[in-house]
Structures are given as structure tokens and as C-alpha cells.
Design a protein around this motif. Structure first.
Motif, PDB file in Angstrom:
ATOM      1  N   LYS A  40       0.872  -1.169   0.000  1.00  0.00           N
ATOM      2  CA  LYS A  40       0.000   0.000   0.000  1.00  0.00           C
ATOM      3  C   LYS A  40       0.912   1.221   0.000  1.00  0.00           C
ATOM      4  CE  LYS A  40      -3.954  -1.981   2.461  1.00  0.00           C
ATOM      5  NZ  LYS A  40      -4.832  -1.877   3.672  1.00  0.00           N
ATOM      6  N   ARG A  41       0.928   1.944  -1.108  1.00  0.00           N
ATOM      7  CA  ARG A  41       1.855   3.055  -1.277  1.00  0.00           C
ATOM      8  C   ARG A  41       1.103   4.377  -1.093  1.00  0.00           C
ATOM      9  NH1 ARG A  41       2.688  -1.019  -4.918  1.00  0.00           N
ATOM     10  NH2 ARG A  41       4.813  -1.860  -5.072  1.00  0.00           N
ATOM     11  N   LYS A  42       1.749   5.291  -0.357  1.00  0.00           N
ATOM     12  CA  LYS A  42       1.070   6.549  -0.051  1.00  0.00           C
ATOM     13  C   LYS A  42       2.096   7.657   0.144  1.00  0.00           C
ATOM     14  CE  LYS A  42      -2.305   6.166   2.791  1.00  0.00           C
ATOM     15  NZ  LYS A  42      -3.092   6.007   4.053  1.00  0.00           N
ATOM     16  N   ALA A  96       1.685  12.991 -12.256  1.00  0.00           N
ATOM     17  CA  ALA A  96       0.454  12.273 -11.913  1.00  0.00           C
ATOM     18  C   ALA A  96       0.406  10.915 -12.594  1.00  0.00           C
ATOM     19  CB  ALA A  96      -0.762  13.113 -12.296  1.00  0.00           C
ATOM     20  N   ASN A  97       0.836  10.851 -13.837  1.00  0.00           N
ATOM     21  CA  ASN A  97       0.858   9.563 -14.533  1.00  0.00           C
ATOM     22  C   ASN A  97       1.849   8.597 -13.884  1.00  0.00           C
ATOM     23  OD1 ASN A  97      -1.033  10.490 -16.384  1.00  0.00           O
ATOM     24  ND2 ASN A  97       0.540  11.294 -17.773  1.00  0.00           N
ATOM     25  N   MET A  98       2.982   9.107 -13.427  1.00  0.00           N
ATOM     26  CA  MET A  98       3.959   8.258 -12.744  1.00  0.00           C
ATOM     27  C   MET A  98       3.372   7.709 -11.444  1.00  0.00           C
ATOM     28  SD  MET A  98       7.321  10.677 -13.339  1.00  0.00           S
ATOM     29  CE  MET A  98       8.306   9.734 -12.213  1.00  0.00           C
ATOM     30  N   LEU A  99       2.651   8.547 -10.712  1.00  0.00           N
ATOM     31  CA  LEU A  99       2.009   8.089  -9.476  1.00  0.00           C
ATOM     32  C   LEU A  99       0.988   7.003  -9.764  1.00  0.00           C
ATOM     33  CD1 LEU A  99       1.493  11.535  -7.683  1.00  0.00           C
ATOM     34  CD2 LEU A  99       3.147   9.780  -7.054  1.00  0.00           C
ATOM     35  N   ASN A 100       0.249   7.176 -10.836  1.00  0.00           N
ATOM     36  CA  ASN A 100      -0.758   6.178 -11.196  1.00  0.00           C
ATOM     37  C   ASN A 100      -0.114   4.866 -11.638  1.00  0.00           C
ATOM     38  OD1 ASN A 100      -2.781   8.049 -10.664  1.00  0.00           O
ATOM     39  ND2 ASN A 100      -2.857   8.779 -12.789  1.00  0.00           N
ATOM     40  N   SER A 150      -5.925   7.807  -7.282  1.00  0.00           N
ATOM     41  CA  SER A 150      -6.218   7.684  -5.860  1.00  0.00           C
ATOM     42  C   SER A 150      -5.554   8.840  -5.134  1.00  0.00           C
ATOM     43  CB  SER A 150      -5.707   6.346  -5.305  1.00  0.00           C
ATOM     44  OG  SER A 150      -5.945   6.245  -3.920  1.00  0.00           O
ATOM     45  N   GLY A 151      -6.347   9.684  -4.504  1.00  0.00           N
ATOM     46  CA  GLY A 151      -5.765  10.821  -3.819  1.00  0.00           C
ATOM     47  C   GLY A 151      -6.818  11.615  -3.084  1.00  0.00           C
ATOM     48  N   GLU A 153      -1.051   6.519  -3.686  1.00  0.00           N
ATOM     49  CA  GLU A 153      -2.120   7.437  -3.287  1.00  0.00           C
ATOM     50  C   GLU A 153      -1.482   8.745  -2.824  1.00  0.00           C
ATOM     51  OE1 GLU A 153      -5.786   7.802  -0.021  1.00  0.00           O
ATOM     52  OE2 GLU A 153      -4.409   6.093  -0.010  1.00  0.00           O
ATOM     53  N   LEU A 154      -1.923   9.857  -3.378  1.00  0.00           N
ATOM     54  CA  LEU A 154      -1.374  11.173  -3.045  1.00  0.00           C
ATOM     55  C   LEU A 154      -2.382  11.939  -2.202  1.00  0.00           C
ATOM     56  CD1 LEU A 154       0.799  13.373  -3.348  1.00  0.00           C
ATOM     57  CD2 LEU A 154      -0.394  14.124  -5.436  1.00  0.00           C
TER      58      LEU A 154
END
Length: 725
Positions: free
Chosen positions: A130-132, A152-156, A201-202, A161-162
Motif C-alpha cells: 500500500k503506497r502513499k 500524476a501519470n507516474m504516481l498512477n 487515488s488521492g 495514493e497522493l
């Protein structure tokens, strides 16, 4: 398998974070860190190696991150304050020393998010985590939004979750808007909001809401625990082919929560002489200067041949014994094993009861959930038939339950799920009491009075009249909480739903421990309002029911009782007759009150001693009267021929003891009886007077006044017993 988590906190340490805004007495950094410390301390308390925490500092004086290279620009003044890994108290204290405002405000928040993203990528790789990323900032430093969509694409892609929490950020849903906001801060808020919206997710919110929600307890979610896996039988399948046997699984539905327990530790003045190890983990105890305490128990018996009259006994030489009257009956290991109740793992239905005959107060423990065995269609069909039969017949099943061999049996009540029409088929169970668990008390009837002759009275001073019953009924209706609350739309709703009721003992202690872990020298926080709001009736409801409350007070003739006097030192309450007459004036002249204490005569010592204490206005008078009474007792013993005057002297001692206890001056008596013992046993009272001591004082229990008899006494029960020997 336990959940794996990787959380990186991005904390803005810019120069502007040291300022106070919007009427707060604490800086923006301290205000935001209230949320961060609560989250990190919760992770530390969980003590899970799979929960990993990292911290990135934004707007630090130094630059310390892996992205700050010549080919990349914009990563200046960003530092990794803590690498991703398990969080401990040691690392928490080390991190706390690094959280200070800097002298710069030029770093880019999106670049700090990229640094946190790389940390998570490097640590978690492609494993299941679970990454946050949680960002805390006031939005004062400039932000470059050219790469925001790419970030944002890299986070996705990584599945992160940001969460962005801004100090004094506008939040329409929460109802907060900062007036006269600087234009650059308003622009930064929009950039961060757009970045969060592009993430799958954010969340984006204001720090005020996050801090406010810290008081709401976080309910610990636990995985289902299987307590039983085996057949649920009706009858004996081994003897009767027609017996019912269904393969079921039992899980805990509810579990009793308990506050965290404390352990005894020592704070040595110097370094410990020997290394102390944490037995649970096999590593040195990290108690921040404290050391665990190991208890050592020794057993001794009386032995006249041993030194000091005591002899140490090993644990292996001890045996269990039970007291039977005044005799001790020993039981060896073989007898103890024989007395154990032999049981085998089983789950058997022993009968059925109508739903109407069951009372909820019979519940004895935690609730369980019974479902059919997985991937077993026959079990699913059999349990479904049993549930439908109980539901249609409005009955409960009673079962004998043993979760494993040699475990104590339980009697469970099996109840069909009330939502059976929603295709949720299961049985709920609750332990029932055995016969010795039931306490039956008989109370007199509330609607009538039975006289000794057998007559029944429906009107009596102990029974409520019609006016009182009507007043109580009106009061109960006025204090009704059934629909006193409001839902989100403002409609009447339940005032105290079960999901909003929290145990203040458990959750306040958890909050206090987290606060003390982060701020060891700060005072403990007050109890959160959310924990106590249902512990007293709401004030608006009391004001609304004021008329009914006054009517009930009048009908019940409630009168205020004067406060009880907590001490009688130096004075004694006089009992006034109901007639109001002066008894002393009727019986004779009263002794005039003078500063000089009247003399007590030997012939009438007890009444005169009591009368002086009743009129005593200071401690000096009490001491003088006690001294005179003591002299009279010594004279009686000294003048006694054999034991003729001993009963009279003992009665004087008893009265003196009782009166001084009532006056809360036990020290006077204890000093006197100690001197009297010395005189009696040494022969200073005209010969051998030991019989007076052993027969009349020891036998009459006229020894020292203990703390159990008077709160102001300094003599313990053990000391009093030793005094009489």
C-alpha cells in the motif's frame, strides 16, 4: 499475511512555516505536525515491521536527495530526513530533532513529490504494498506545474495514493476559506488540487479538518479469526444414521477491547552493569534510558534450625493444597490431572427454545459467527435449511461448544441472521450462563406493600401516588433521545448511534500515550469532546424539559440534603431531641463552660468524661480529659485487690477508646495504651498486673487504634497485632 505499507511524508520546512496565521498561537509547522506526529506515533505503537515510513523535507537549508544531479534541475533544498523503513521510538526522537523551520522558501513541492515517489519505487519494487505520499505545506513556496501531469501519470503507474493537506487551504466541503489570501498561494493551491485530481487515488483538503478529525478514535480493523472448524451436530452421528451433521466454520463477530497495559521499568542513575534483553524479540531493550524489571519470587517456610528461623524452598518442592475448614488438604500432580474435566472438540445442538423466552440480559460474552464450510455445497445446503427452519419457527438453538480437546465447555445460543431475506445466511452465537452464573435476588413489589398480617396496601408512603407517576411519565417523555439527533439532511434521527459511541478509557489512553511519546515533557491532553459527549444528557434537552423536571421534584418532594461533615476533630455532634427541649436543663444544672477543664471523679468517670468531650471546643480540653481518664484507670488497677477492679478499669478503657475514635484523635489513646502496657508488664502499678493486660485488654481487643478503625491513625493492622503479643 500482514499488510505491507510504504508511506512517505513530505513536510514543508520553509521560512514561512514558522509564522502564525488565522489567530492561532502556534506556527504553521507546529499546526501541521500535529497531524504528522499522530500518524507516525500510531505506526510506532503498532510495532509492525511491514509498516514503513519515510520523511522528505521541503525547503530545507541543505540539499540531500538522489534526484539532485546535473542532468536534473529543480531539486534544490529538498532533503531526505529519514529513509523508508520501520519506525521506532529511537528514529522518532531522531526525526523530531530535524523538524525545524529553515531560512529558505524556494523549493518546488512537486519535485519533493518526485523524490518521495523514487523512494517508494526503490524500496517496494514490484511487490504488493500500500503506497502513499502525504504532503503537508502552506503553499507559500513557488511551484512549477510544467511536469504536474507527467508526475500524476507516474504516481498512477506505481499505484501511489497522493494526499495533500494544506495549512489554511480553502475547502468548500469543510466550510473554510481564508480571507485576503496572497495571489501566489491561491495559484499554488490550484496547481496541487489539479495534481491530485489527475491521480487515480488521492485526496486534497485543509489541515484544520485533518487536525479536528484526530480526536475521532481510529477503530482497529482485524482479520477474521477462525475459532472452530468442524461438524455442527444434532444427535450422535456415530450411533444414529439419521443424526444431523453439518461442516461449519466459526469466527469471532465481536471481541472485547482492552486498554493497553503498562510494564514496570527502571530508570538507572548510571549505565546498567549487565546487558538486559527484550525476551519477546531477543534484542536489547530500547526503552530510551529505561530498563525492564525482572521479578524474582522466593518461597520460605519456618524452620527453627535455619538461620533467622526461615528456610528457602525451591519451586519444585511446592505442592498444591486446598483449605477445608481449618485443615489443609494437599493435592498432588496426579490428583490435579484426575480432577480436570475431560472434553473433546465438539459442537452439538442440545435443544431449542422459543425466541420469546430468551432475555438479552442472559448474554455472557463475545459474539461469534457461524457459516458453512467453504467449497462445500452439502454443508451450505444443510446450514441453510437449519437457518430457515429456526427463522420460520421463531426459535433459537442451544448448543454445547468445545473449541478444542480438554477445553472448558460453553453453552451457546444460536440465532439465525435477521437479514435472511438478503441471502446472507449465517448463525450468530452468544454464550449463555450456567446455573452458578445466575444470581437470583428477591425484591419487594413496587406496586403494593405486604404487611406482617398478610394485608395488601396499594396506598402507602413508600409507594408512588398518581401525581408522582404522572410526573415521572412526563419527565421520561421529555427526556426521550430516540429522535433527538439529526441526519445529514436535518431530519430527526437517533441521537447516539452505536457507531459513534467510543470507550473513553481505551481511546483517551491511546491518545495520551501517543502524545507522551512525541512530547515526553508536555502535559497530557484533555479528554476529547467526542469521547464524552454522550456521557451526559445534552444541555438543550435539559433546558427544554425544565418544566417536567421541576414538576417531578415537586411531586417527589425532593429536598436538598446538607453535606456530610467529613471530620469531627475537636468537636462532637450533639443529638437534639425531636421535641426541641433542653434535656440537660430538665435533668439538672449543666456544668458551666469555663476555660479550665472540670475534674473527672473516679466514682462517675464515664458520664463525666463523655460530657466534657461533648462540650469540648479545642484540642487542649480533649487532651486534658483523656489524661484524667488515664490517671483514673491506672489508679483503679493499682488499688485493685487481686482482679476486683479490673472489669471497671477495662470498661473505662473501652469508653475512652471509642470516644477518642469518634473525636478522630486516636494518637492520644495509642500513646496512653502503650505506656499502660509498660506499666502493667513491669509491675509499676503496685505489683504483678499482667492478668489485666492479657485477659482484659488483649482479650477485650482494646489494643492500638488502627487505620481500618480511624483514617487519621498511623498504626497498621500488622503493627497492632504485634503490639498485643
Amino acid at each position: 499475511m500482514a499488510d505491507k505499507e510504504a508511506t512517505v511524508y513530505v513536510i514543508d520546512l520553509g521560512e514561512s512555516m514558522a509564522d502564525c496565521h488565522n489567530g492561532r498561537n502556534e506556527s504553521d509547522l507546529d499546526f501541521g505536525m500535529r497531524y504528522i506526529w499522530d500518524k507516525i506515533s500510531t505506526t510506532v505503537a503498532a510495532s509492525r515491521k511491514t509498516w514503513n515510513v519515510g520523511v522528505v523535507g521541503l525547503n530545507t537549508n541543505e540539499t540531500n536527495n538522489n534526484e539532485n544531479r546535473e542532468e536534473y534541475q529543480g531539486y534544490e533544498n529538498i532533503s531526505v530526513l529519514q529513509e523508508l523503513g520501520p519506525m521506532t521510538m529511537t528514529s522518532l526522537r531522531a526525526l523530531k530533532s530535524k523538524i525545524e523551520p529553515s531560512s529558505t522558501s524556494s523549493a518546488d513541492a512537486i519535485s519533493a513529490i518526485v523524490v518521495a515517489l523514487r523512494m517508494i519505487q526503490s524500496f517496494t519494487k514490484k511487490l504488493k504494498y500500500k503506497r502513499k505520499i502525504i504532503v503537508v505545506t502552506n503553499g507559500e513556496s513557488p511551484i512549477d506545474d510544467d511536469q504536474s501531469e507527467e508526475v500524476a501519470n507516474m504516481l498512477n503507474d506505481v499505484g501511489i495514493e497522493l494526499i495533500v493537506l494544506g495549512v489554511d487551504f480553502d475547502d468548500a466541503e469543510y466550510g473554510f476559506k481564508e480571507e485576503d489570501k496572497p495571489r501566489h498561494k491561491e495559484q499554488n493551491e490550484k496547481i496541487l488540487k489539479t495534481l491530485v485530481d489527475h491521480c487515480e487515488s488521492g485526496a486534497f483538503g485543509t489541515m484544520a479538518q485533518a487536525v479536528e478529525e484526530l480526536a475521532t478514535p481510529r477503530i482497529k480493523s482485524v482479520r477474521p479469526f477462525k475459532a472452530y472448524d468442524g461438524p455442527l451436530t444434532l444427535g450422535d452421528p456415530q450411533k444414529y444414521p439419521s443424526a444431523l451433521s453439518i461442516q461449519v466454520e466459526r469466527y469471532f463477530k465481536t471481541k472485547r477491547a482492552t486498554p493497553p497495559s503498562a510494564s514496570n521499568v527502571a530508570n538507572p542513575n548510571g549505565p546498567p552493569q549487565t546487558q538486559v534483553w527484550d525476551e519477546d524479540h531477543g534484542v536489547p531493550f530500547s526503552g530510551v534510558g529505561f530498563q525492564p524489571v525482572k521479578q524474582l519470587r522466593t518461597y520460605r517456610i519456618e524452620d527453627s534450625k535455619a538461620a533467622g528461623g526461615k528456610k528457602d524452598v525451591d519451586m519444585e518442592d511446592l505442592a498444591k493444597a486446598y483449605q477445608y475448614g481449618r485443615t489443609v488438604v494437599p493435592f498432588g500432580k496426579s490428583e490435579e490431572d484426575y480432577l480436570k474435566y475431560e472434553t473433546t472438540k465438539s459442537f452439538t445442538i442440545i435443544g431449542f427454545v422459543p425466541m420469546s423466552s430468551y432475555e438479552p440480559f442472559l448474554n455472557m460474552g463475545e459474539t461469534g459467527l457461524i457459516v458453512a464450510q467453504k467449497v462445500n455445497e452439502e454443508a451450505e445446503l444443510g446450514l441453510s435449511a437449519l437457518i430457515h427452519a429456526l427463522h420460520e419457527l421463531e426459535s433459537y438453538a442451544v448448543a454445547r461448544y468445545v473449541n478444542k480437546d480438554k477445553a472448558p465447555p460453553q453453552i451457546l445460543l444460536l440465532k439465525p441472521n435477521p437479514a435472511i431475506e438478503d441471502d446472507i445466511e449465517c448463525l450468530y452465537d452468544i454464550p449463555l450462563p450456567f446455573a452458578e452464573d445466575v444470581r437470583s435476588y428477591q425484591f419487594p413489589p413496587l406496586d403494593k406493600v405486604l404487611t406482617i398480617t398478610g394485608n395488601v396496601l396499594t396506598e402507602h408512603r413508600l409507594l408512588p401516588n398518581n401525581d408522582l407517576q404522572q410526573a415521572m411519565s412526563d419527565y421520561v417523555d421529555a427526556m426521550d433521545l430516540t429522535e433527538y439527533g439529526q441526519d445529514d439532511d436535518g431530519h430527526p434521527a437517533e441521537y447516539a448511534p452505536i457507531d459513534d459511541l467510543y470507550n473513553p478509557v481505551i481511546h483517551h489512553m491511546n491518545q495520551a500515550i501517543r502524545n507522551r511519546a512525541v512530547n515526553p515533557d508536555a502535559p497530557l491532553p484533555p479528554v476529547a469532546e467526542i469521547l464524552t459527549r454522550f456521557t451526559h444528557p445534552p444541555e438543550p434537552l435539559i433546558a427544554k424539559a425544565k418544566t417536567e423536571i421541576d414538576g417531578l421534584i415537586k411531586a417527589a418532594e425532593v429536598k436538598k440534603v446538607p453535606p456530610k461533615v467529613q471530620g469531627k476533630r475537636g468537636r462532637k455532634d450533639t443529638v437534639k431531641p425531636l421535641s426541641g427541649l433542653d434535656i440537660d436543663a430538665l435533668l439538672g444544672e449543666t456544668r458551666p463552660r469555663t476555660k479550665k477543664t472540670p475534674m473527672i471523679s473516679t466514682e462517675n468517670a464515664i458520664p463525666e468524661f463523655k460530657q466534657i468531650l461533648e462540650t469540648a471546643e479545642d484540642d487542649e480540653t480533649i487532651e486534658t480529659a483523656a489524661k484524667q481518664m488515664g490517671n483514673i484507670i491506672c489508679k483503679l488497677v493499682s488499688d485493685s485487690f487481686a482482679d476486683v477492679l479490673y472489669p471497671r478499669a477495662a470498661e473505662n478503657i473501652r469508653v475512652m477508646r471509642e470516644e477518642l475514635i469518634n473525636m478522630e484523635v486516636p494518637t492520644l489513646y495509642n500513646k496512653y495504651i502503650t505506656k499502660l502496657k509498660e506499666s502493667l508488664l513491669s509491675g509499676n502499678l503496685n505489683g504483678d498486673r499482667r492478668e489485666m493486660w492479657f485477659r482484659w485488654i488483649v482479650g477485650g481487643r482494646l489494643g492500638l487504634i488502627t487505620q481500618d478503625e480511624s483514617e487519621v491513625s498511623e498504626v497498621s493492622e500488622k503493627e497492632a497485632k504485634a503490639f498485643l503479643k
